[in-house]
Enzyme design. Structure first.
Site, PDB file in Angstrom:
ATOM      1  N   GLU A 100       0.837  -1.212   0.000  1.00  0.00           N
ATOM      2  CA  GLU A 100       0.000   0.000   0.000  1.00  0.00           C
ATOM      3  C   GLU A 100       0.868   1.258   0.000  1.00  0.00           C
ATOM      4  OE1 GLU A 100      -2.695  -0.652   3.302  1.00  0.00           O
ATOM      5  OE2 GLU A 100      -4.019  -1.838   2.046  1.00  0.00           O
ATOM      6  N   GLU A 138      -5.292  -8.772  -1.004  1.00  0.00           N
ATOM      7  CA  GLU A 138      -5.960  -8.640   0.303  1.00  0.00           C
ATOM      8  C   GLU A 138      -7.437  -8.424   0.067  1.00  0.00           C
ATOM      9  OE1 GLU A 138      -4.555  -5.805   3.205  1.00  0.00           O
ATOM     10  OE2 GLU A 138      -2.467  -6.135   2.620  1.00  0.00           O
TER      11      GLU A 138
HETATM   12  C1  BGP Z   1      -4.412  -3.312   4.922  1.00  0.00           C
HETATM   13  C2  BGP Z   1      -3.031  -3.706   5.370  1.00  0.00           C
HETATM   14  C3  BGP Z   1      -2.972  -4.998   6.129  1.00  0.00           C
HETATM   15  C4  BGP Z   1      -4.206  -5.381   6.900  1.00  0.00           C
HETATM   16  C5  BGP Z   1      -5.515  -4.942   6.298  1.00  0.00           C
HETATM   17  C6  BGP Z   1      -6.734  -5.026   7.207  1.00  0.00           C
HETATM   18  O1  BGP Z   1      -4.495  -1.933   4.838  1.00  0.00           O
HETATM   19  O2  BGP Z   1      -2.161  -3.867   4.279  1.00  0.00           O
HETATM   20  O3  BGP Z   1      -1.768  -5.023   6.837  1.00  0.00           O
HETATM   21  O4  BGP Z   1      -4.087  -5.245   8.246  1.00  0.00           O
HETATM   22  O5  BGP Z   1      -5.452  -3.652   5.761  1.00  0.00           O
HETATM   23  O6  BGP Z   1      -6.820  -3.903   8.028  1.00  0.00           O
HETATM   24  P1  BGP Z   1      -6.970  -3.950   9.591  1.00  0.00           P
HETATM   25  O7  BGP Z   1      -5.978  -4.915  10.076  1.00  0.00           O
HETATM   26  O8  BGP Z   1      -6.691  -2.579  10.043  1.00  0.00           O
HETATM   27  O9  BGP Z   1      -8.356  -4.371   9.845  1.00  0.00           O
END
Ligand code: BGP
Length: 489
Positions: A191, A386
């Site tokens: 990201e 993701e």
């Molecule tokens: C993305 C990141 C991840 C992951 C995901 C879910 O932005 O790349 O590392 O954590 O989001 O978000 P969160 O863990 O804040 O729910």
């Protein structure tokens, strides 16, 4: 719709990041990363990412004086460091073709500026990749997923310093040489756009370390260094590992105009362009004109080395990967509108969409729309690295978890992916669901916000047996992979 399947060779799997998964924070000579300094705030509004990601120099200094793993959950992760054999076996049990993970920079170069890597750190990933190979799982490795050594942040000013490019490339060269036989798919920066929203964890930037400087300019300077580093990492990777493929990775923030008022449509377009401009740079090898215009208007001056532009142009990425969880609405004047939550951004609520327990709007069609937008823009293969639902799960006495809500979420999103492939003609390399095994949330640092298909028995204070249990979604996903998606219908 009977009989529809995903293309042969589709990379089915799951995604993780070292700082959220591994634990073992002081083991094997590991150094301290920026995420090891991020505290869990038990009393804060978990829907407000600005609170969750806010960090000061004082916070970091306080973190460095303690070995506390209760309030600093990234230090404990879910102890993959000691459970990796069992975990990879469980992932293989679902038929995974691909496992997205990251290599913790601080295991290989604990401070970041050493001349020589840590052999113990390298050996850990030798073992991890050997396990993947045993089950025929292709690793997809993120070189930098919010894990830079905190030493680089404090001593050099993180990615603001040109020196960090060299330190990073030393790390990249080391891991490419070491794992050239094991890893074919790579991502440079997770990201990359997130530096705008959380500059410390993405780039080691703390406002107080740049007194008298325009902090926005500092962030864009650091971003420039990541662009150059990404291009040079792509070059290195191609040279060291013939046939390797390197991708960029963006947060796919999807905004709809709140109404058909042209001002709202323009607002949505502006936000979308502002989220695309960083991947534009990595794909096209040059800054988009609207970003250069923005720099000019804001008086932002980027220091470049003479060869930077040519390097960026010459080594663009091979594919485009992204995270997608939810969508938002944009309005020119939203003062009367209700806000919608997300982990790194906010927008307005869409009255047509349901939301998760953390207030993220659930929108499978938004994934299809995102795929089409990205493919039309870049004409490069796409990889969904993701996607998933963060939810509270209940472990029953018989050690089962009935997570039908997660199955419903993933089923709908995967159908949308197939529609994008079949009907819209989008090229998709694979799908790795986020947090295939429960891990620590990036934004809220909770484990109770669970994404996994495998349950890990521990709570937000780190208490528990750390035993792993298959959720209902585990068998559901195994079936999806086994039938190449036919079971979705
Ligand atoms: C993305 C990141 C991840 C992951 C995901 C879910 O932005 O790349 O590392 O954590 O989001 O978000 P969160 O863990 O804040 O729910």
């Amino acid at each position: 719709m009977e009989g529809r399947t995903f293309p042969k060779g589709f990379l089915w799997g799951g995604a993780t990041a070292a700082n959220q998964l591994e634990g073992g924070w002081r083991e094997g000579g590991k150094g301290i990363s920026v995420e090891d300094c991020m505290r869990q705030h038990f009393d804060q509004d978990v829907r407000d990412y600005t609170l969750q990601n806010h960090v000061t120099l004082e916070d970091v200094q306080t973190a460095l004086q303690t070995d506390d793993t209760v309030n600093y959950p990234k230090r404990r992760g879910v102890d993959f460091y000691h459970h990796y054999e069992e975990d990879i076996r469980l992932l293989a049990g679902m038929g995974f073709k691909c496992f997205r993970m990251s290599i913790a920079w601080t295991r290989i170069f604990p401070l970041g500026d050493e001349e020589e890597p840590s052999e113990e750190g390298l050996k850990f990933y030798d073992r991890v990749f050997a396990e993947c190979a045993r089950y025929g799982i292709e690793p997809l490795v993120t070189m930098s997923h919010y894990e830079m050594p905190v030493h680089l942040a404090l001593k050099y000013g993180g990615w603001y310093s040109r020196k960090t490019v060299d330190f990073f490339l030393r790390f990249v060269e080391t891991i490419c040489r070491r794992y050239r036989g094991q890893v074919k798919y790579w991502l440079t920066f997770n990201e990359i756009d997130s530096m705008i929203r959380h500059p410390f964890t993405s780039a080691g930037l703390l406002r107080e370390c740049f007194p008298g400087k325009n902090f926005e300019e500092v962030v864009f300077q650091a971003m420039h260094h990541q662009f150059v580093a990404s291009a040079l990492a792509t070059k290195l990777c191609h040279e060291i590992i013939p046939g390797s493929q390197v991708g960029c990775m963006l947060t796919k923030l999807t905004y709809y105009p709140y109404s058909c008022r042209p001002e709202d449509v323009k607002k949505a377009q502006d936000i979308m362009r502002s989220t695309y401009c960083y991947s534009d740079t990595q794909v096209f090898g040059e800054y988009p004109r609207f970003l250069l215009n923005y720099f000019r208007k804001q008086g932002i001056r980027i220091q470049k080395e003479p060869e930077d532009d040519a390097v960026m142009k010459k080594y663009p990425v091979d594919f485009v990967s992204f995270s997608y969880y939810n969508s938002y609405c944009a309005a020119e004047n939203g003062s009367e509108l209700e806000k919608s939550a997300g982990n790194t951004a906010v927008g307005y609520k869409n009255p047509y969409l349901p939301e998760s327990q953390w207030g993220w709007q659930i929108d499978p069609m938004g994934l299809r729309i995102s795929l089409v937008d990205l493919y039309d823009r870049y004409r490069k293969p796409l990889f969904i690295v993701e996607n998933g639902l963060g939810a509270k799960d209940a472990l029953r006495e018989d050690h089962t978890v009935e997570d039908d809500y997660r199955i419903e979420y993933m089923n709908a999103h995967l159908k949308a992916v197939l529609d994008a492939i079949d009907e819209d003609g989008v090229e998709v390399m694979g799908y790795t669901c986020w947090g295939c095994i429960d891990l620590i949330s990036e934004s809220t640092k909770q484990i109770s916000k669970r994404y996994g298909l495998i349950y890990v028995d521990c709570d937000d204070y780190g208490r528990g047996t750390y035993r792993r249990y298959k959720k209902k979604s585990y068998d559901w996903y195994r079936k999806v992979i086994e039938t190449d998606g036919e079971s979705l219908f």
